[in-house]
Design a protein around this motif. Structure first.
Motif, PDB file in Angstrom:
ATOM      1  N   GLU A 124       9.419  -6.574 -11.460  1.00  0.00           N
ATOM      2  CA  GLU A 124       8.258  -6.297 -12.312  1.00  0.00           C
ATOM      3  C   GLU A 124       8.414  -4.964 -13.049  1.00  0.00           C
ATOM      4  O   GLU A 124       8.050  -4.841 -14.214  1.00  0.00           O
ATOM      5  CB  GLU A 124       6.985  -6.275 -11.454  1.00  0.00           C
ATOM      6  CG  GLU A 124       5.750  -5.702 -12.143  1.00  0.00           C
ATOM      7  CD  GLU A 124       5.219  -6.561 -13.289  1.00  0.00           C
ATOM      8  OE1 GLU A 124       4.469  -6.020 -14.129  1.00  0.00           O
ATOM      9  OE2 GLU A 124       5.561  -7.765 -13.342  1.00  0.00           O
TER      10      GLU A 124
ATOM     11  N   GLU B 191      -7.594  -1.107 -21.306  1.00  0.00           N
ATOM     12  CA  GLU B 191      -8.786  -1.781 -20.793  1.00  0.00           C
ATOM     13  C   GLU B 191      -9.270  -1.177 -19.477  1.00  0.00           C
ATOM     14  O   GLU B 191     -10.244  -1.644 -18.899  1.00  0.00           O
ATOM     15  CB  GLU B 191      -8.495  -3.272 -20.606  1.00  0.00           C
ATOM     16  CG  GLU B 191      -8.167  -3.995 -21.903  1.00  0.00           C
ATOM     17  CD  GLU B 191      -7.766  -5.440 -21.681  1.00  0.00           C
ATOM     18  OE1 GLU B 191      -7.689  -5.856 -20.493  1.00  0.00           O
ATOM     19  OE2 GLU B 191      -7.514  -6.149 -22.671  1.00  0.00           O
TER      20      GLU B 191
ATOM     21  N   LYS C 167       0.021  -3.648 -12.472  1.00  0.00           N
ATOM     22  CA  LYS C 167      -0.072  -4.890 -11.710  1.00  0.00           C
ATOM     23  C   LYS C 167      -0.219  -4.617 -10.219  1.00  0.00           C
ATOM     24  O   LYS C 167       0.349  -3.662  -9.688  1.00  0.00           O
ATOM     25  CB  LYS C 167       1.184  -5.741 -11.947  1.00  0.00           C
ATOM     26  CG  LYS C 167       1.193  -7.058 -11.166  1.00  0.00           C
ATOM     27  CD  LYS C 167       2.466  -7.856 -11.422  1.00  0.00           C
ATOM     28  CE  LYS C 167       2.482  -9.148 -10.601  1.00  0.00           C
ATOM     29  NZ  LYS C 167       3.708  -9.939 -10.831  1.00  0.00           N
TER      30      LYS C 167
ATOM     31  N   ASP D 248      -2.075 -10.485  -8.679  1.00  0.00           N
ATOM     32  CA  ASP D 248      -2.552 -10.540 -10.061  1.00  0.00           C
ATOM     33  C   ASP D 248      -1.916 -11.717 -10.797  1.00  0.00           C
ATOM     34  O   ASP D 248      -0.716 -11.964 -10.667  1.00  0.00           O
ATOM     35  CB  ASP D 248      -2.193  -9.253 -10.817  1.00  0.00           C
ATOM     36  CG  ASP D 248      -3.123  -8.100 -10.472  1.00  0.00           C
ATOM     37  OD1 ASP D 248      -4.099  -8.340  -9.753  1.00  0.00           O
ATOM     38  OD2 ASP D 248      -2.867  -6.970 -10.926  1.00  0.00           O
ATOM     39  N   THR D 249      -2.726 -12.425 -11.575  1.00  0.00           N
ATOM     40  CA  THR D 249      -2.202 -13.518 -12.398  1.00  0.00           C
ATOM     41  C   THR D 249      -2.132 -13.119 -13.867  1.00  0.00           C
ATOM     42  O   THR D 249      -1.384 -13.713 -14.638  1.00  0.00           O
ATOM     43  CB  THR D 249      -3.085 -14.776 -12.261  1.00  0.00           C
ATOM     44  OG1 THR D 249      -4.447 -14.432 -12.557  1.00  0.00           O
ATOM     45  CG2 THR D 249      -3.010 -15.321 -10.843  1.00  0.00           C
ATOM     46  N   ASN D 250      -2.900 -12.109 -14.242  1.00  0.00           N
ATOM     47  CA  ASN D 250      -2.870 -11.608 -15.615  1.00  0.00           C
ATOM     48  C   ASN D 250      -2.428 -10.155 -15.636  1.00  0.00           C
ATOM     49  O   ASN D 250      -2.662  -9.405 -14.681  1.00  0.00           O
ATOM     50  CB  ASN D 250      -4.265 -11.729 -16.260  1.00  0.00           C
ATOM     51  CG  ASN D 250      -4.726 -13.166 -16.378  1.00  0.00           C
ATOM     52  OD1 ASN D 250      -3.963 -14.045 -16.775  1.00  0.00           O
ATOM     53  ND2 ASN D 250      -5.983 -13.413 -16.011  1.00  0.00           N
ATOM     54  N   LYS D 251      -1.811  -9.761 -16.732  1.00  0.00           N
ATOM     55  CA  LYS D 251      -1.350  -8.391 -16.876  1.00  0.00           C
ATOM     56  C   LYS D 251      -2.537  -7.445 -17.016  1.00  0.00           C
ATOM     57  O   LYS D 251      -3.519  -7.760 -17.689  1.00  0.00           O
ATOM     58  CB  LYS D 251      -0.440  -8.272 -18.108  1.00  0.00           C
ATOM     59  CG  LYS D 251       0.208  -6.909 -18.258  1.00  0.00           C
ATOM     60  CD  LYS D 251       1.194  -6.895 -19.427  1.00  0.00           C
ATOM     61  CE  LYS D 251       1.865  -5.542 -19.551  1.00  0.00           C
ATOM     62  NZ  LYS D 251       2.842  -5.501 -20.668  1.00  0.00           N
ATOM     63  N   ARG D 252      -2.470  -6.290 -16.370  1.00  0.00           N
ATOM     64  CA  ARG D 252      -3.507  -5.271 -16.507  1.00  0.00           C
ATOM     65  C   ARG D 252      -3.128  -4.337 -17.658  1.00  0.00           C
ATOM     66  O   ARG D 252      -2.036  -3.760 -17.658  1.00  0.00           O
ATOM     67  CB  ARG D 252      -3.682  -4.483 -15.211  1.00  0.00           C
ATOM     68  CG  ARG D 252      -4.176  -5.347 -14.052  1.00  0.00           C
ATOM     69  CD  ARG D 252      -4.461  -4.517 -12.816  1.00  0.00           C
ATOM     70  NE  ARG D 252      -4.847  -5.381 -11.703  1.00  0.00           N
ATOM     71  CZ  ARG D 252      -5.872  -5.167 -10.896  1.00  0.00           C
ATOM     72  NH1 ARG D 252      -6.645  -4.111 -11.096  1.00  0.00           N
ATOM     73  NH2 ARG D 252      -6.156  -5.998  -9.907  1.00  0.00           N
TER      74      ARG D 252
ATOM     75  N   SER E 187       3.571  -0.009 -14.730  1.00  0.00           N
ATOM     76  CA  SER E 187       2.819  -1.241 -14.519  1.00  0.00           C
ATOM     77  C   SER E 187       1.610  -1.044 -13.608  1.00  0.00           C
ATOM     78  O   SER E 187       1.704  -0.482 -12.515  1.00  0.00           O
ATOM     79  CB  SER E 187       3.735  -2.309 -13.899  1.00  0.00           C
ATOM     80  OG  SER E 187       2.995  -3.450 -13.525  1.00  0.00           O
TER      81      SER E 187
END
Length: 447
Positions: free
Chosen positions: A225, A22, A10, A14-18, A8
């Motif tokens: 997580e 990307e 993250k 963080d509010t959105n997944k990395r 992960s």
């Protein structure tokens, strides 16, 4: 456990997944972790903290900083080699999600770089000195005012738990500590349990504990997580992140071989005796002709050390991949080197290091001094902090508070947090600064 979740990207907040695909390949998130650790003030203090020989004035003996850098280099190699094999076994990690072998290396290197960031001055005796203050010293008076787990945190003050605190603790302007990726935090957590129950099993993850009660929520967040497996229904205990085994192995390789090398260079271990032990470890890979061309002891030791580290790196990778299924299921309960075919040779080297280096007169004398220094600093600072909280601080207490960082927890209502804050401040001191402060408080060498 599954690798996609374990890797992960993250970070705290963080509010959105990395998404791996990307990521900017020129500044990968896992590599940012390494940068954040190396530029931290806590990491810089390691340059003047004891590795083996406390306060050594020689120029070739390792400090915590050089040790940590070397562990990170070994860890990076381990991570990349394992990553390559894991991607071959699970090709979707690369084909679908975009993970690369170097990702594994970057995670392990960053976690390995930070592995000693929470250790107090004066080596492992520093941890014992802090714990002794609460277990049998003046700090014992706080036992009845704390919960059992809070008191145990202090009695067995643990550099790993303090490291997790440094990496994750929020303060004004620094939410989430260093904001490392959860994958790196997971690889850092060699002992994913709380301080009680103490050593409930012989599992390697139960050898010590990995977080203070003050970081319990942060730890659970990271563990959930990453999908770490619960090992207890009544207390907080999880299976290790698989890459934590590699961080541990990198540390084990370095302290086994390089502490031994320091002992040789210091003359604590006789050269002929020592080289025989190293040769036993690298007998299959040594170039005898090249070895006999080396003129100096340092060159001979350096050559054997490099071969030994390379030998153990390859061995660790083989042991990890042989047991990868069991590791993901949380069923592997040993340090990787404990299952190595070189276990006997490693144990021989460690035994000599204990007898000739760790128990040498120089080490013991300066560890004794460390006990006195840390006990005095804890006593003075904790007294000043608690007296200030109770509004009965003396003029001396007020002067002492000026020596503390501005971001201390003097006003916190929790006695545990106040005490732990002082422990963290003292633990972050370098060996030389702790001694300097001790001398100033005691009125020694004041012009």
């Amino acid at each position: 456990m599954n690798w996609e979740q374990l890797l992960s990207l993250k970070r705290f907040g963080d509010t959105n997944k990395r998404i791996r695909k990307e990521q900017d390949e020129t500044r990968l998130g896992f590599e940012v972790d390494y940068d954040r650790v190396i530029f931290s003030s806590e990491f810089r203090s390691l340059q003047d903290k004891t590795q083996v020989i406390p306060l050594s004035q020689t120029d070739f003996v390792h400090t915590r900083l050089t040790h940590s850098l070397e562990v990170s280099v070994v860890g990076r190699s381990l991570g990349r080699l394992v990553g390559q094999k894991v991607l071959e076994k699970y090709p979707h990690l690369q084909n679908v999600h975009g993970y690369q072998a170097n990702d594994f290396g970057a995670i392990v290197a960053a976690a390995a770089l930070a592995h000693d960031i929470g250790n107090p001055p004066f080596g492992h005796s520093g941890e014992k000195a802090v714990g002794e203050y609460f277990k049998n010293g003046i700090g014992r008076k706080f036992k009845e005012q704390l919960t059992a787990k809070e008191y145990q945190d202090l009695c067995d003050f643990e550099g790993n738990a303090n490291g997790f605190k440094i990496l994750t603790e929020s303060r004004a302007g620094r939410e989430g500590g260093l904001r490392l990726s959860y994958a790196t935090l997971g690889a850092f957590m060699k002992y994913p349990k709380e301080s009680l129950p103490k050593k409930p099993t012989k599992h390697i993850a139960d050898k010590k504990y990995g977080f203070f009660q003050s970081e319990k929520d942060a730890f659970i967040d990271v563990a959930n997580e990453l999908g770490l497996l619960k090992r207890s229904q009544s207390d907080i205990s999880f299976s290790r992140h698989p890459l934590a085994f590699l961080v541990e192995a990198a540390d084990d390789i370095c302290y086994t071989i390089i502490d031994f090398e320091d002992g040789i260079n210091l003359g604590l271990i006789q050269e002929e005796f020592a080289l025989e032990y190293l040769i036993n470890l690298v007998r299959d890979s040594i170039n005898t002709k090249k070895y006999h061309q080396l003129q100096s002891m340092q060159d001979r030791v350096s050559y054997l050390r490099a071969l030994a580290i390379n030998t153990l790196i390859n061995e660790v990778v083989n042991v990890f991949m042989t047991n990868e299924d069991a590791i993901l299921k949380g069923e592997f309960s040993h340090a990787l080197l404990d299952k190595s075919k070189y276990e006997a040779q490693i144990n021989d080297i460690i035994k000599i290091s204990i007898e000739k280096v760790y128990q040498s007169k120089e080490v013991i004398e300066k560890e004794i001094a460390g006990y006195r220094v840390l006990s005095e600093l804890l006593n003075v600072f904790i007294g000043a902090v608690n007296n200030t909280y109770k509004n009965n601080a003396s003029n001396y207490d007020k002067l002492i508070l000026h020596l503390l960082p501005e971001n201390n927890s003097v006003a916190c209502d929790s006695l545990y947090v106040r005490i732990l804050s002082v422990c963290r401040i003292v633990a972050n001191m370098s060996d030389s600064y702790a001694i300097l402060l001790f001398n100033k408080i005691k009125g020694i060498n004041i012009a």
